[in-house]
Design a protein around this motif. Structure first.
Motif, PDB file in Angstrom:
ATOM      1  N   THR A  63       0.860  -1.188   0.000  1.00 29.67           N
ATOM      2  CA  THR A  63       0.000   0.000   0.000  1.00 29.67           C
ATOM      3  C   THR A  63       0.899   1.242   0.000  1.00 29.67           C
ATOM      4  O   THR A  63       2.100   1.142   0.276  1.00 29.67           O
ATOM      5  CB  THR A  63      -0.849   0.016   1.276  1.00 29.67           C
ATOM      6  OG1 THR A  63       0.038   0.012   2.402  1.00 29.67           O
ATOM      7  CG2 THR A  63      -1.745  -1.225   1.360  1.00 29.67           C
ATOM      8  N   PRO A  64       0.316   2.418  -0.270  1.00 26.94           N
ATOM      9  CA  PRO A  64       1.137   3.650  -0.235  1.00 26.94           C
ATOM     10  C   PRO A  64       1.832   3.837   1.127  1.00 26.94           C
ATOM     11  O   PRO A  64       2.971   4.302   1.191  1.00 26.94           O
ATOM     12  CB  PRO A  64       0.117   4.767  -0.488  1.00 26.94           C
ATOM     13  CG  PRO A  64      -0.988   4.102  -1.248  1.00 26.94           C
ATOM     14  CD  PRO A  64      -1.062   2.693  -0.745  1.00 26.94           C
ATOM     15  N   VAL A  65       1.136   3.477   2.203  1.00 26.15           N
ATOM     16  CA  VAL A  65       1.723   3.637   3.538  1.00 26.15           C
ATOM     17  C   VAL A  65       2.971   2.760   3.682  1.00 26.15           C
ATOM     18  O   VAL A  65       3.995   3.182   4.233  1.00 26.15           O
ATOM     19  CB  VAL A  65       0.667   3.288   4.622  1.00 26.15           C
ATOM     20  CG1 VAL A  65       1.325   3.158   5.988  1.00 26.15           C
ATOM     21  CG2 VAL A  65      -0.431   4.342   4.665  1.00 26.15           C
ATOM     22  N   ARG A  66       2.897   1.538   3.173  1.00 27.08           N
ATOM     23  CA  ARG A  66       4.063   0.636   3.244  1.00 27.08           C
ATOM     24  C   ARG A  66       5.163   1.098   2.282  1.00 27.08           C
ATOM     25  O   ARG A  66       6.354   0.989   2.576  1.00 27.08           O
ATOM     26  CB  ARG A  66       3.637  -0.794   2.902  1.00 27.08           C
ATOM     27  CG  ARG A  66       2.786  -1.415   4.000  1.00 27.08           C
ATOM     28  CD  ARG A  66       2.159  -2.740   3.571  1.00 27.08           C
ATOM     29  NE  ARG A  66       1.362  -3.289   4.661  1.00 27.08           N
ATOM     30  CZ  ARG A  66       0.597  -4.371   4.540  1.00 27.08           C
ATOM     31  NH1 ARG A  66       0.521  -5.020   3.390  1.00 27.08           N
ATOM     32  NH2 ARG A  66      -0.102  -4.812   5.569  1.00 27.08           N
ATOM     33  N   GLU A  67       4.734   1.585   1.131  1.00 24.95           N
ATOM     34  CA  GLU A  67       5.692   2.032   0.113  1.00 24.95           C
ATOM     35  C   GLU A  67       6.530   3.201   0.600  1.00 24.95           C
ATOM     36  O   GLU A  67       7.675   3.379   0.176  1.00 24.95           O
ATOM     37  CB  GLU A  67       4.912   2.436  -1.159  1.00 24.95           C
ATOM     38  CG  GLU A  67       5.769   2.452  -2.408  1.00 24.95           C
ATOM     39  CD  GLU A  67       4.973   2.937  -3.618  1.00 24.95           C
ATOM     40  OE1 GLU A  67       4.616   2.093  -4.461  1.00 24.95           O
ATOM     41  OE2 GLU A  67       4.692   4.155  -3.712  1.00 24.95           O
ATOM     42  N   LYS A  68       5.959   3.978   1.529  1.00 25.93           N
ATOM     43  CA  LYS A  68       6.700   5.118   2.124  1.00 25.93           C
ATOM     44  C   LYS A  68       8.089   4.671   2.599  1.00 25.93           C
ATOM     45  O   LYS A  68       9.075   5.387   2.438  1.00 25.93           O
ATOM     46  CB  LYS A  68       5.892   5.680   3.292  1.00 25.93           C
ATOM     47  CG  LYS A  68       6.640   6.613   4.246  1.00 25.93           C
ATOM     48  CD  LYS A  68       5.713   7.131   5.344  1.00 25.93           C
ATOM     49  CE  LYS A  68       6.415   8.085   6.303  1.00 25.93           C
ATOM     50  NZ  LYS A  68       7.251   7.397   7.301  1.00 25.93           N
ATOM     51  N   MET A  69       8.186   3.461   3.147  1.00 17.76           N
ATOM     52  CA  MET A  69       9.455   2.979   3.713  1.00 17.76           C
ATOM     53  C   MET A  69      10.499   2.631   2.653  1.00 17.76           C
ATOM     54  O   MET A  69      11.653   2.354   2.978  1.00 17.76           O
ATOM     55  CB  MET A  69       9.197   1.769   4.618  1.00 17.76           C
ATOM     56  CG  MET A  69       8.392   2.121   5.861  1.00 17.76           C
ATOM     57  SD  MET A  69       8.133   0.698   6.957  1.00 17.76           S
ATOM     58  CE  MET A  69       6.787  -0.141   6.118  1.00 17.76           C
ATOM     59  N   ALA A  70      10.085   2.635   1.393  1.00 16.05           N
ATOM     60  CA  ALA A  70      11.024   2.340   0.306  1.00 16.05           C
ATOM     61  C   ALA A  70      11.503   3.606  -0.400  1.00 16.05           C
ATOM     62  O   ALA A  70      12.168   3.533  -1.426  1.00 16.05           O
ATOM     63  CB  ALA A  70      10.364   1.387  -0.696  1.00 16.05           C
ATOM     64  N   HIS A  71      11.162   4.754   0.159  1.00 20.60           N
ATOM     65  CA  HIS A  71      11.639   6.024  -0.398  1.00 20.60           C
ATOM     66  C   HIS A  71      12.933   6.417   0.286  1.00 20.60           C
ATOM     67  O   HIS A  71      13.006   6.458   1.516  1.00 20.60           O
ATOM     68  CB  HIS A  71      10.589   7.126  -0.192  1.00 20.60           C
ATOM     69  CG  HIS A  71       9.419   6.996  -1.123  1.00 20.60           C
ATOM     70  ND1 HIS A  71       8.425   6.047  -0.962  1.00 20.60           N
ATOM     71  CD2 HIS A  71       9.096   7.700  -2.250  1.00 20.60           C
ATOM     72  CE1 HIS A  71       7.531   6.169  -1.937  1.00 20.60           C
ATOM     73  NE2 HIS A  71       7.908   7.159  -2.736  1.00 20.60           N
TER      74      HIS A  71
END
Lengths: 274, 274
Positions: free
Chosen positions: B120-128
């Motif tokens: 999800t976008p919330v999880r994807e935040k950690m890959a930035h």
């Protein structure tokens, strides 16, 4: 909200020889009094470094600056001298501070802790404070705390030995803290939420935080697992206890509602102070 | 000596809810590697505050800057974005970081820790990560560490959950640390001195410190009492283990000699590393 900053000194902390528990202890108490610790920094026992940190706290208009450590008789204890330098004030022998140091060494001599209570130059060092500062009685050790008011800030120097720090904080410093923090009150509630995935909880927390800007919501990151429940704290500092309570109740109600919309709920609530 | 600074984020630390043990853990390891932690600061989860601290570390030319905490999926975890802002670099989705996050959520789903492994976008935040940075595999949690080299400094972001921090530090970060610290070695010796009064010991410590500027002597302040013995640590960081050992031996010999002149002696010696 009264902003507080902490400056801790001690090479032993930055070498990892000693775990700093003083900062946590002070943070808990300042929070309970309704203050807000904005920042805590550990620096080495180095005059320039300590001066830089004190000035930086004052430039940010910290209302209360607490230094911890570096107040003993040894040459590497330079915190009080650094505070004086940061404020461009001379360091001078303070009669009342000297009386405190003298009384302590006389007691130590009676207890057999020192052989001779004479105030040597090394011991006298602990009775020097910046011009305009007042000593704070240390019920445990020899070094008095130091209290200093500037136009905008209160600067307090406490020793790093935990028993001495606590003794001064809970004794001589109390009237100063009462005057500073007045009726302010901090309130914290812990909600156990039956949701096992922080990434699902995150948007809910964000929405509630936006609606209740005075309430701080924090989910504690935990291990992952099928039986995980999240601990979410709701906290606020109000101008009075009543104000703080009203804010928390309103945020908690909205939080309950938002959780039920994602199929979760608050399983238990625990009120905590400080 | 390689200067290291630590920036810790977390309102829960400054509220006193959680005792910060990560800084002590990192300090011990950096010291053992031959680095010198100059400073450690805790700030709130506030973008401006974190940016200010990172820039201030870089301005002081810290060779290694380690951030701790603020890497989770929630909105208040802003450390990586703050590092990007401090360095004027855009924050971008990193394919390798995304692969790490994805692998972890797939594992969590297999373990029943999450219901659905979809990113999800919330999880994807950690890959930035900031442009030019590389992710560091997290063997425990979802958020990869971040490694970023500037012209003068290495910046490393580690999560605040102790098991995740330790996993990254002892795993993916090891080659970086080996390269940075090379052959440097820290050595510490603990001497138990049969002197019960720090104010008597102070001039001796000062004289030895002046004669051996590369060796740091520290007497640990204790309670007062008739049976007190002082713990004095002698420590140094040399370009090699041999250099460090020679320095400590020379300082210890002079210390013994100076103590006997005041009627005291070293009762026991204990070699410690890190």
């Amino acid at each position: 909200m009264i902003p507080v900053e902490i400056v801790v000194t001690g090479n032993e902390l930055l070498q990892g020889d000693v775990l700093d528990t003083n900062t946590n202890w002070i943070c808990r108490r300042i929070t309970a009094l309704g203050g807000r610790v904005e920042r805590a920094v550990i620096v080495r026992d180095d005059m320039d470094a300590i001066v830089r940190e004190i000035r930086s706290c004052l430039e940010r208009s910290a209302r209360l600056v607490i230094t911890i450590g570096g107040m003993g008789p040894t040459q590497d204890d330079v915190t009080v001298a650094a505070v004086a330098a940061a404020l461009h004030r001379p360091l001078a022998l303070h009669p009342e501070a000297l009386a405190i140091v003298r009384r302590q060494y006389e007691q130590f001599a009676r207890d057999g802790a020192v052989d001779d209570p004479t105030i040597t130059p090394v011991r006298e060092k602990m009775a020097h404070v910046p011009a305009g500062a007042a000593p704070l009685e240390n019920p445990v050790g020899a070094a008095p705390g130091v209290l200093l008011e500037t136009d905008t800030s209160t600067v307090v120097c406490l020793p790093g030995v935990p028993a001495e720090l606590k003794g001064i904080f809970e004794g001589a410093l109390q009237p100063v803290l009462q005057q500073l923090f007045g009726e302010s009150a901090f309130l914290e509630k812990l909600a156990i939420v039956n949701c096992k995935d922080e990434s699902v909880l995150a948007p809910v927390l964000q929405a509630i935080s936006e609606k209740h800007p005075d309430v701080y919501l924090k989910s504690r990151a935990q291990r992952f697992g099928s039986d995980v429940k999240f601990r979410v704290t709701l906290s606020t500092t109000g101008s009075s206890r009543e104000v703080a309570e009203q804010r928390i109740v309103a945020a908690e109600e909205d939080f309950q509602r938002a959780l039920s919309a994602i199929g979760a709920s608050i399983e238990a609530v625990d009120a905590q102070v400080g």
